[in-house]
Design a protein around this motif. Structure first.
Motif, mmCIF file in Angstrom:
data_model
loop_
_atom_site.group_PDB
_atom_site.id
_atom_site.type_symbol
_atom_site.label_atom_id
_atom_site.label_comp_id
_atom_site.label_asym_id
_atom_site.label_seq_id
_atom_site.Cartn_x
_atom_site.Cartn_y
_atom_site.Cartn_z
ATOM 1 N N GLY A 83 4.245 -35.332 26.837
ATOM 2 C CA GLY A 83 3.285 -35.316 27.946
ATOM 3 C C GLY A 83 3.918 -34.846 29.245
ATOM 4 O O GLY A 83 3.331 -34.050 29.985
ATOM 5 N N LEU A 134 -0.041 -38.431 36.248
ATOM 6 C CA LEU A 134 0.599 -38.820 34.994
ATOM 7 C C LEU A 134 2.112 -38.649 35.043
ATOM 8 O O LEU A 134 2.853 -39.526 34.590
ATOM 9 C CB LEU A 134 0.017 -37.997 33.835
ATOM 10 C CG LEU A 134 -1.397 -38.378 33.399
ATOM 11 C CD1 LEU A 134 -1.973 -37.328 32.466
ATOM 12 C CD2 LEU A 134 -1.413 -39.750 32.726
ATOM 13 N N SER A 157 -4.714 -39.080 30.774
ATOM 14 C CA SER A 157 -4.305 -38.026 29.835
ATOM 15 C C SER A 157 -5.540 -37.394 29.186
ATOM 16 O O SER A 157 -5.543 -36.201 28.873
ATOM 17 C CB SER A 157 -3.370 -38.586 28.763
ATOM 18 O OG SER A 157 -4.005 -39.631 28.041
#
Length: 207
Positions: A83, A134, A157
């Motif tokens: 991520g 994030l 996300s």
């Protein structure tokens, strides 16, 4: 299994290291050496970002669906590294804008044009802002500070994924992105049903 877990942790470190290097080098390349960052390169970078984001979004529902397949669950650990790597590419382009003209960038956020549905730009900008949040909170310090809110923040996300994928697909008709979107949505749907059934079963066993 022990070697497998060590490999996953090693990959996690590699992903995070590449992310840091990307955010240090890519913005400078974009601003000062733009001839190295052609449209083709930009397209490939965005595709790489979406591939890692696709992994982030599908691995947890896969682990929930195939709960008895022991090698899948440990891959959930890699969601953080993958991520961050995905977001680092997106944020590098934002950092490049800040290097060029930070005032213009921050001023644009407050305009109606920035949030316009024309050319679906609002989807891209929502995804960008989600990526920033994030990546800023993807660390143990933020986890301690935010407490129970940390998991809620990480749910951005979904906003990052759907905003970014929908923007690229709607703007450029990229079939690969549509396939990623459909697979992810299907996995999330199936996983939610299975988790609900497990929850009901557990309640019945307790009673």
């Amino acid at each position: 299994m022990r070697t497998y877990l060590k490999t996953i942790k090693y990959l996690q470190k590699i992903f995070l290291f590449i992310s840091i290097i990307t955010m240090m080098v890519l913005p400078i390349m974009i601003v000062f050496y733009p001839y190295f960052v052609s449209n083709t390169v930009v397209s490939k970078l965005y595709f790489i970002s979406h591939v890692f984001l696709f992994f982030v979004m599908m691995i947890r529902p896969l682990a929930d669906i195939f709960i008895n397949v022991k090698w899948i669950r440990p891959l959930v650990i890699l969601r953080k590294g993958a991520g961050v790597l995905s977001a680092s590419i997106i944020i590098s382009f934002i950092l490049a804008k800040l290097i060029i003209d930070p005032v213009a960038y921050f001023t644009s956020i407050g305009t109606l044009k920035y949030w316009s549905m024309v050319n679906y730009v609002v989807l891209a900008h929502i995804a960008d802002l989600s990526a920033i949040i994030l990546i800023v909170t993807s660390n143990n310090f933020s986890k301690r500070i935010l407490g129970d809110w940390w998991k809620k923040v990480q749910k951005l996300s979904y906003v990052y994924f759907y905003g970014s994928v929908l923007y690229v697909y709607l703007s450029y008709k990229d079939i690969d992105l549509l396939i990623m979107l459909l697979i992810t949505t299907a996995l999330i749907f199936v996983a939610s049903i299975k988790n609900e059934k497990r929850l009901i079963k557990n309640k019945e066993n307790v009673i």
